[in-house]
Scaffold this motif. Structure first.
Motif, PDB file in Angstrom:
ATOM      1  N   GLY A   5       0.857  -1.119   0.005  1.00 18.60           N
ATOM      2  CA  GLY A   5       0.026   0.025   0.088  1.00 18.60           C
ATOM      3  C   GLY A   5       0.948   1.194   0.124  1.00 18.60           C
ATOM      4  O   GLY A   5       0.388   2.275   0.020  1.00 18.60           O
ATOM      5  N   SER A   6       2.093   1.159   0.241  1.00 23.51           N
ATOM      6  CA  SER A   6       2.939   2.315  -0.024  1.00 23.51           C
ATOM      7  C   SER A   6       4.158   1.795  -0.757  1.00 23.51           C
ATOM      8  O   SER A   6       4.497   0.823  -0.694  1.00 23.51           O
ATOM      9  N   LEU A   7       4.783   3.043  -1.543  1.00 28.23           N
ATOM     10  CA  LEU A   7       6.089   2.812  -2.122  1.00 28.23           C
ATOM     11  C   LEU A   7       7.138   2.235  -1.167  1.00 28.23           C
ATOM     12  O   LEU A   7       7.862   1.407  -1.396  1.00 28.23           O
ATOM     13  N   GLU A   8       7.590   3.158   0.158  1.00 29.94           N
ATOM     14  CA  GLU A   8       8.414   2.607   0.978  1.00 29.94           C
ATOM     15  C   GLU A   8       8.312   1.071   1.356  1.00 29.94           C
ATOM     16  O   GLU A   8       9.117   0.411   1.499  1.00 29.94           O
ATOM     17  N   GLY A   9       6.861   1.023   1.871  1.00 30.58           N
ATOM     18  CA  GLY A   9       6.633  -0.537   2.018  1.00 30.58           C
ATOM     19  C   GLY A   9       7.045  -1.697   1.118  1.00 30.58           C
ATOM     20  O   GLY A   9       7.707  -2.717   1.462  1.00 30.58           O
ATOM     21  N   GLY A  26       6.724  -3.210 -11.498  1.00 32.47           N
ATOM     22  CA  GLY A  26       5.382  -3.127 -10.946  1.00 32.47           C
ATOM     23  C   GLY A  26       5.181  -2.291  -9.688  1.00 32.47           C
ATOM     24  O   GLY A  26       4.386  -1.670  -9.403  1.00 32.47           O
ATOM     25  N   ILE A  27       6.527  -2.106  -8.995  1.00 38.62           N
ATOM     26  CA  ILE A  27       6.307  -1.136  -7.554  1.00 38.62           C
ATOM     27  C   ILE A  27       6.327   0.263  -8.143  1.00 38.62           C
ATOM     28  O   ILE A  27       5.526   0.927  -7.286  1.00 38.62           O
ATOM     29  N   VAL A  28       7.099   0.623  -9.163  1.00 42.84           N
ATOM     30  CA  VAL A  28       7.065   1.953  -9.565  1.00 42.84           C
ATOM     31  C   VAL A  28       5.743   2.332 -10.097  1.00 42.84           C
ATOM     32  O   VAL A  28       5.088   3.326  -9.887  1.00 42.84           O
ATOM     33  N   ARG A  29       5.140   1.397 -11.056  1.00 39.16           N
ATOM     34  CA  ARG A  29       3.509   1.582 -11.606  1.00 39.16           C
ATOM     35  C   ARG A  29       2.641   1.685 -10.609  1.00 39.16           C
ATOM     36  O   ARG A  29       1.822   2.573 -10.740  1.00 39.16           O
ATOM     37  N   ALA A  30       2.724   0.895  -9.575  1.00 40.02           N
ATOM     38  CA  ALA A  30       1.863   0.855  -8.523  1.00 40.02           C
ATOM     39  C   ALA A  30       1.784   2.407  -7.607  1.00 40.02           C
ATOM     40  O   ALA A  30       0.715   2.974  -7.419  1.00 40.02           O
ATOM     41  N   ALA A  31       3.253   2.938  -7.384  1.00 41.54           N
ATOM     42  CA  ALA A  31       3.196   4.179  -6.820  1.00 41.54           C
ATOM     43  C   ALA A  31       2.747   5.373  -7.730  1.00 41.54           C
ATOM     44  O   ALA A  31       2.371   6.196  -6.998  1.00 41.54           O
ATOM     45  N   LYS A  68      22.268  -3.633  10.755  1.00 41.30           N
ATOM     46  CA  LYS A  68      20.749  -3.599  11.401  1.00 41.30           C
ATOM     47  C   LYS A  68      20.036  -2.469  11.019  1.00 41.30           C
ATOM     48  O   LYS A  68      20.732  -1.154  11.035  1.00 41.30           O
ATOM     49  N   GLY A  69      19.031  -2.428  10.322  1.00 41.50           N
ATOM     50  CA  GLY A  69      18.205  -1.128  10.002  1.00 41.50           C
ATOM     51  C   GLY A  69      18.434  -0.637   8.436  1.00 41.50           C
ATOM     52  O   GLY A  69      18.219   0.284   7.962  1.00 41.50           O
ATOM     53  N   TYR A  70      19.522  -1.235   7.835  1.00 49.04           N
ATOM     54  CA  TYR A  70      20.075  -1.028   6.455  1.00 49.04           C
ATOM     55  C   TYR A  70      18.770  -1.047   5.769  1.00 49.04           C
ATOM     56  O   TYR A  70      18.623  -0.183   4.720  1.00 49.04           O
ATOM     57  N   LEU A  71      18.179  -2.038   5.523  1.00 52.94           N
ATOM     58  CA  LEU A  71      17.096  -2.319   4.438  1.00 52.94           C
ATOM     59  C   LEU A  71      16.104  -1.319   4.629  1.00 52.94           C
ATOM     60  O   LEU A  71      15.558  -0.622   3.505  1.00 52.94           O
ATOM     61  N   GLY A  72      15.705  -0.871   5.890  1.00 52.49           N
ATOM     62  CA  GLY A  72      14.732   0.090   5.938  1.00 52.49           C
ATOM     63  C   GLY A  72      15.100   1.511   5.602  1.00 52.49           C
ATOM     64  O   GLY A  72      14.712   2.298   4.874  1.00 52.49           O
ATOM     65  N   LEU A 112      17.450   1.975   3.290  1.00 49.09           N
ATOM     66  CA  LEU A 112      17.630   2.154   1.742  1.00 49.09           C
ATOM     67  C   LEU A 112      16.377   2.043   1.236  1.00 49.09           C
ATOM     68  O   LEU A 112      16.115   2.812   0.317  1.00 49.09           O
ATOM     69  N   ALA A 113      15.211   1.607   1.693  1.00 48.43           N
ATOM     70  CA  ALA A 113      14.047   1.709   1.205  1.00 48.43           C
ATOM     71  C   ALA A 113      13.446   3.059   1.449  1.00 48.43           C
ATOM     72  O   ALA A 113      12.820   3.544   0.501  1.00 48.43           O
ATOM     73  N   ALA A 114      13.809   3.842   2.417  1.00 45.83           N
ATOM     74  CA  ALA A 114      13.441   5.149   2.745  1.00 45.83           C
ATOM     75  C   ALA A 114      14.239   6.137   1.703  1.00 45.83           C
ATOM     76  O   ALA A 114      13.661   6.828   0.904  1.00 45.83           O
ATOM     77  N   ALA A 115      15.616   5.770   1.545  1.00 45.74           N
ATOM     78  CA  ALA A 115      16.240   6.784   0.745  1.00 45.74           C
ATOM     79  C   ALA A 115      16.123   6.516  -0.930  1.00 45.74           C
ATOM     80  O   ALA A 115      15.915   7.551  -1.621  1.00 45.74           O
ATOM     81  N   THR A 116      15.505   5.088  -1.214  1.00 47.02           N
ATOM     82  CA  THR A 116      15.156   4.875  -2.459  1.00 47.02           C
ATOM     83  C   THR A 116      13.824   5.781  -2.748  1.00 47.02           C
ATOM     84  O   THR A 116      13.662   6.063  -3.980  1.00 47.02           O
ATOM     85  N   ALA A 117      12.858   5.608  -1.900  1.00 49.51           N
ATOM     86  CA  ALA A 117      11.454   6.188  -2.338  1.00 49.51           C
ATOM     87  C   ALA A 117      11.788   7.619  -2.420  1.00 49.51           C
ATOM     88  O   ALA A 117      11.215   8.341  -3.236  1.00 49.51           O
ATOM     89  N   ALA A 118      12.631   8.285  -1.538  1.00 47.81           N
ATOM     90  CA  ALA A 118      12.819   9.743  -1.443  1.00 47.81           C
ATOM     91  C   ALA A 118      13.747  10.081  -3.040  1.00 47.81           C
ATOM     92  O   ALA A 118      13.182  10.980  -3.645  1.00 47.81           O
TER      93      ALA A 118
END
Length: 156
Positions: A41-45, A98-103, A139-143, A145-151
């Motif tokens: 339901g979210s790009l970052e998720g 698919g992630i990009v299109r959904a966003a 620890k926490g790297y993937l989160g 990375l997801a936030a930075a990529t979404a930004a």
């Protein structure tokens, strides 16, 4: 493989010219079937889920041995390079697309987002760290990375 399939080695080599071609077919099948299409339901998720699944796959002992060998062979053999690129496009890039299109559909990204650049941004950093550099993921790297990529995707 021949023993498990209950056939002789000649039957295996009729289907695949070499062990490398057999491995490439296997990697292609896994790349296409192995990645879920995240829908949190979210790009970052979605990015976080993709990164979690991908990082587990890249850390698998077989993958960590086979992927560098395939890349090296692809540098020497155009046929292997083409097959590997096709497998990656259909697998990882298919899911990232698919992630990009959904966003875009949810209004999180602009409709005119540069999809090729977006796919590079989604797929590149984790591959670089896990496969090329072979560095541990703190620890926490993937989160992060997801936030930075979404930004970064929002800035495209």
């Amino acid at each position: 493989i021949a023993r498990r399939a209950g056939v002789g080695k000649t039957a295996v080599y009729r289907r695949w010219r070499s062990k490398l071609h057999l491995v490439l077919d296997l990697v292609s099948a896994i790349a296409v079937q192995g990645l879920p299409a995240p829908d949190t339901g979210s790009l970052e998720g979605d990015l976080r889920l993709l990164y979690e699944v991908t990082s587990r796959a890249l850390r698998h002992p077989v993958a960590s041995q086979v992927i560098p060998d395939l890349q090296a062979e692809a540098a020497r053999n155009p046929e292997i390079a083409e097959a590997l690129q096709k497998a990656l496009r259909e697998g990882q890039h298919g899911v990232a697309s698919g992630i990009v299109r959904a966003a875009v559909e949810r209004g999180e990204l602009r409709a005119e987002v540069d999809e090729e650049l977006a796919l590079d941004l989604v797929s590149g950093p984790l591959y670089w760290r896990a496969v090329v550099v072979r560095a541990e993921l703190p620890k926490g790297y993937l989160g992060k990375l997801a936030a930075a990529t979404a930004a970064g995707l929002r800035a495209l």
